[in-house]
Design a protein around this motif. Sequence first.
Motif, mmCIF file in Angstrom:
data_model
loop_
_atom_site.group_PDB
_atom_site.id
_atom_site.type_symbol
_atom_site.label_atom_id
_atom_site.label_comp_id
_atom_site.label_asym_id
_atom_site.label_seq_id
_atom_site.Cartn_x
_atom_site.Cartn_y
_atom_site.Cartn_z
ATOM 1 N N GLN A 180 31.638 30.619 43.918
ATOM 2 C CA GLN A 180 32.398 30.180 45.150
ATOM 3 C C GLN A 180 33.541 29.423 44.923
ATOM 4 O O GLN A 180 34.677 29.800 45.421
ATOM 5 N N GLU A 181 33.421 28.403 43.941
ATOM 6 C CA GLU A 181 34.613 27.624 43.633
ATOM 7 C C GLU A 181 35.576 28.730 42.790
ATOM 8 O O GLU A 181 36.910 28.547 43.155
ATOM 9 N N SER A 209 36.063 31.861 42.944
ATOM 10 C CA SER A 209 36.631 32.905 44.126
ATOM 11 C C SER A 209 37.687 31.979 44.622
ATOM 12 O O SER A 209 38.672 32.450 44.962
ATOM 13 N N GLN A 210 37.562 30.768 45.244
ATOM 14 C CA GLN A 210 38.392 30.168 45.964
ATOM 15 C C GLN A 210 39.857 29.492 45.224
ATOM 16 O O GLN A 210 40.711 29.782 45.644
ATOM 17 N N THR A 237 41.603 32.905 44.501
ATOM 18 C CA THR A 237 42.000 33.414 45.708
ATOM 19 C C THR A 237 43.352 32.410 46.247
ATOM 20 O O THR A 237 44.404 32.738 46.757
#
Length: 118
Positions: free
Chosen positions: A98-99, A101-102, A105
């Motif tokens: 998640q981290e 990916s963020q 992104t």
Amino acid sequence: MRRRSEAIQEEINAKIRATFDETSRQAVAQFEQQIKDMVQPQVTSAEEAVHRLAGGRSLLDAALTLQQDRIRNSADEAFAESLARFRENLGTVEQILQESSQTITGATWRNWKGKPAI
């Protein structure tokens, strides 16, 4: 006189046969009793041994069942612990993804925003 002698001889033979038959029956009965007296303790010991073996078998079955239950419980506990660790690790991996990916992104968005439109 001869008839009398034969009659007495037959009477004596009959008494001898009867005595012999009775003595034979008594000897057979005595022999049978002696055999029983010799064999009965062995039979009793064998029966007691069979009962002890049956009792031992019952104890062995109970111990085996108890051991199987312990093994099953240990395996269940170990599996539960492994599953809990797997879930923890999976949560950590999900958080890292998640981290990442963020971050990716965000970086991509900043790069995209910073580029002039074509």
